[in-house]
Design an enzyme around this catalytic site. Structure first.
Site, short mmCIF file in Angstrom:
data_model
loop_
_atom_site.label_atom_id
_atom_site.label_comp_id
_atom_site.label_asym_id
_atom_site.label_seq_id
_atom_site.Cartn_x
_atom_site.Cartn_y
_atom_site.Cartn_z
N GLY A 1 0.81 -1.20 0.00
CA GLY A 1 0.00 0.00 0.00
C GLY A 1 0.84 1.26 0.00
O GLY A 1 2.06 1.23 0.12
N GLY B 1 2.55 3.80 1.50
CA GLY B 1 3.06 4.05 2.84
C GLY B 1 3.57 5.46 3.04
O GLY B 1 3.84 5.86 4.18
N LYS C 1 3.77 12.54 -2.82
CA LYS C 1 4.69 11.48 -2.41
C LYS C 1 5.66 12.06 -1.38
O LYS C 1 6.27 13.10 -1.63
CB LYS C 1 5.45 10.95 -3.63
CG LYS C 1 6.23 9.68 -3.40
CD LYS C 1 6.78 9.16 -4.73
CE LYS C 1 7.58 7.89 -4.54
NZ LYS C 1 8.10 7.39 -5.83
N ASP D 1 8.42 6.43 8.25
CA ASP D 1 8.04 7.80 8.60
C ASP D 1 7.14 8.46 7.55
O ASP D 1 6.61 9.55 7.76
CB ASP D 1 9.26 8.67 8.87
CG ASP D 1 10.17 8.83 7.64
OD1 ASP D 1 9.80 8.39 6.54
OD2 ASP D 1 11.28 9.40 7.80
N GLY D 2 6.98 7.81 6.40
CA GLY D 2 6.11 8.34 5.36
C GLY D 2 6.66 9.54 4.63
O GLY D 2 5.96 10.17 3.85
N ARG E 1 3.09 13.90 -7.98
CA ARG E 1 3.18 13.00 -9.14
C ARG E 1 1.82 12.91 -9.83
O ARG E 1 0.78 12.84 -9.18
CB ARG E 1 3.63 11.61 -8.69
CG ARG E 1 3.73 10.60 -9.81
CD ARG E 1 4.52 9.38 -9.40
NE ARG E 1 3.84 8.53 -8.45
CZ ARG E 1 4.38 7.43 -7.92
NH1 ARG E 1 5.62 7.09 -8.23
NH2 ARG E 1 3.71 6.69 -7.05
N ASP F 1 4.61 -4.48 -7.43
CA ASP F 1 3.95 -3.26 -6.97
C ASP F 1 4.47 -2.03 -7.70
O ASP F 1 3.95 -0.92 -7.50
CB ASP F 1 4.11 -3.10 -5.46
CG ASP F 1 5.56 -3.11 -5.02
OD1 ASP F 1 6.22 -4.15 -5.20
OD2 ASP F 1 6.05 -2.10 -4.49
N ASN F 2 5.47 -2.21 -8.56
CA ASN F 2 5.96 -1.12 -9.41
C ASN F 2 5.65 -1.38 -10.88
O ASN F 2 6.27 -0.77 -11.75
CB ASN F 2 7.48 -0.95 -9.25
CG ASN F 2 7.87 -0.47 -7.86
OD1 ASN F 2 7.07 0.16 -7.19
ND2 ASN F 2 9.06 -0.77 -7.45
N ASP G 1 7.48 4.80 -10.40
CA ASP G 1 8.40 4.64 -9.27
C ASP G 1 9.86 4.66 -9.71
O ASP G 1 10.50 3.63 -9.91
CB ASP G 1 8.08 3.36 -8.49
CG ASP G 1 6.81 3.52 -7.67
OD1 ASP G 1 6.52 4.66 -7.25
OD2 ASP G 1 6.08 2.54 -7.46
#
Length: 498
Positions: A91, A93, A114, A126-127, A177, A253-254, A263
């Site tokens: 997900g 993050g 992002k 930490d995102g 993005r 996931d990319n 990504d």
């Protein structure tokens, strides 16, 4: 968090999907946001006012400190295979999908922040994003767009005024993005792993409506969806290969359902051609090396076919027939990739009628380039002049450790060109339209990052953006951007920056 009044005309289709598809979460405000760059051309394409985005109020939105009117921020749920190992929940993050805007072409585009703070998918992270990866993704994604490759794009970059902790303290940034889609192979894997057939069906129907509307009325739309994704991915990887591009982290996931490059982590453009080249610091075994990218894409698409199998089984009437349909779809990947790759190489060599032996001629050049450490981009660009006149061979052969090796190949190439119609000047001009002179070379990108982080100097960032924005044009005043790295400047490893 304050909501400001500038309307972005968001349409927010993804938020209308069931709650298990995403987490409703707002960006986390930052201390002292400062605008680095707004992509004025892209902003206007999306119906936004670049001047408004550059105001204090606009920067607050781009930093995540304010929510634009009409935005309903969320983080997408997805899973994925990372270097072959399945993680059932990944997900967004460190990202927030603010909403979708309709471009001048009539299509919807996701607008995502992002590095905008933690979400329920952060897994103790930490995102946040460091400034270096923000600048890298801005430069690389816009360069890819200018090169004609399907890609996510950069709308804006903001410095946060905060530090993030990685191997050391680094200045933070937020990247805005834009993408046709943030749906990934891993999004389908997420629902397949949960054995959530209705969720899978909802997702597939959404993907068809958003990205493959032409297949909606077909008798077997889910098979047609799989066919469409396979075709787009095959053509995308062929374009990467034709430019010497290495993605570096082709996890599922990319891998975008829309066929975009997504990504930009440890990605790089090769200088000296090496089919086994790896730059990613985390790709110790070369899983995503340059030459392995078609195999990696096929592997990812196989995972997509597995995820779609419940729907294919339903369409075909039995699990056996569903498996056969998936296998038939996947078998086409190699043919489509090879056709796109061969067509691309032939265009780069000025061969505009297909003749027997063309693929072997192109491969022979690549083999000689690899054996002689020839710069990928410069070799093909200088061939444009050699196509105009054999006198141009002299500049190409200088790129080869053993110039005689090029001479042998060039003799066969010129004989092949003699069988082409059209003038030499027309041929050279056509070649210049597919062989760039400017790419974001690794040492130049690194110099941009260092100047920004160490001296707050963003002039190199602007200069490299300008050079790579018109990659096929000769601009003698910018010749320094075409020069390969000196030994002491070479960047041997690139990093994800997460």
């Amino acid at each position: 968090m304050e909501t400001q009044q500038t309307t972005f005309d968001f349409e927010n289709t993804y938020v209308k999907l069931p709650a298990r598809f995403h987490a409703r979460v707002n960006p986390t405000p930052v201390a002292a946001p400062r605008l680095i760059k707004v992509n004025e051309e892209l902003a206007r394409f999306l119906g936004l006012d670049p001047a408004a985005l550059s105001t204090e109020e606009g920067v607050q939105v781009l930093a995540g400190n304010r929510i634009a009117a009409g935005s309903e921020p969320l983080a997408l749920a997805y899973a994925g295979h990372q270097f072959g190992h399945f993680v059932p929940q990944l997900g967004d993050g460190r990202a927030n999908l603010l909403g979708e805007l309709r471009g001048e072409d009539g299509h919807l585009y996701d607008v995502q922040l992002k590095g905008s703070g933690p979400t329920p998918f952060s897994r103790r992270g930490d995102g946040r994003a460091a400034l270096g990866p923000v600048l890298r993704e801005y430069i690389l994604s816009e360069a890819m767009h200018a090169l004609g490759v399907p890609t996510t794009r950069a709308l804006a970059a903001v410095e946060t005024g905060e530090r993030v902790v990685r191997e050391r303290y680094l200045p933070g940034g937020v990247f805005t993005r834009v993408a046709a889609s943030h749906l990934r192979v891993g999004t389908f894997q997420y629902f397949a792993a949960l054995e959530d057939k209705e969720g899978l069906r909802t997702l597939a129907n959404y993907a068809i409506a958003q990205h493959y509307p032409e297949v909606a009325k077909e008798a077997k739309p889910y098979r047609a969806l799989l066919d469409g994704v396979i075709g787009r991915q095959a053509r995308l990887i062929a374009q990467w290969m034709s430019l010497g591009f290495i993605h570096g982290v082709m996890n599922t996931d990319n891998s975008s359902i829309s066929g975009e490059t997504i990504d930009y982590g440890p990605c790089a453009f090769m200088e000296a051609f090496d089919p086994n080249q790896v730059f990613s610091s985390i790709d110790a075994r070369g899983r995503y090396a340059y030459n392995n990218q078609p195999h990696a894409a096929h592997w990812n698409l196989t995972r997509l076919a597995e995820a779609l199998l419940p729907l294919l089984t339903e369409e075909e009437g039995s699990e056996e027939a569903g498996v056969l349909a998936a296998q038939e779809a996947l078998a086409v990947f190699a043919t489509e990739f090879e056709a796109a790759r061969d067509a691309g190489l032939q265009s780069k060599l000025g061969l505009f009628t297909e003749q027997e032996g063309d693929a072997a001629l192109a491969q022979d050049l690549l083999d000689r380039m690899a054996a002689n450490n020839a710069d990928f981009t410069l070799t093909f660009r200088r061939l444009c002049e050699a196509a105009a006149s054999p006198a141009g061979d002299s500049e190409v052969r200088l790129l080869f450790a053993d110039p005689a090796s090029f001479d042998v190949w060039a003799s066969a190439w010129h004989k092949r060109l003699d069988r082409e119609s059209g003038s030499a000047a027309e041929r050279a001009a056509a070649m210049r339209r597919v062989n760039p002179i400017f790419i974001p070379r690794n040492h130049l990108v690194e110099a941009v990052i260092q100047a920004a982080m160490e001296r707050q100097d963003f002039r190199p960032f602007e200069e490299l953006l300008d050079a790579t924005s018109r990659p096929y044009e000769d601009r003698p005043e910018l010749v320094r951007f075409t020069v390969p790295a000196r030994p002491e400047e070479q960047v041997q490893q690139t990093f994800c920056g997460t």
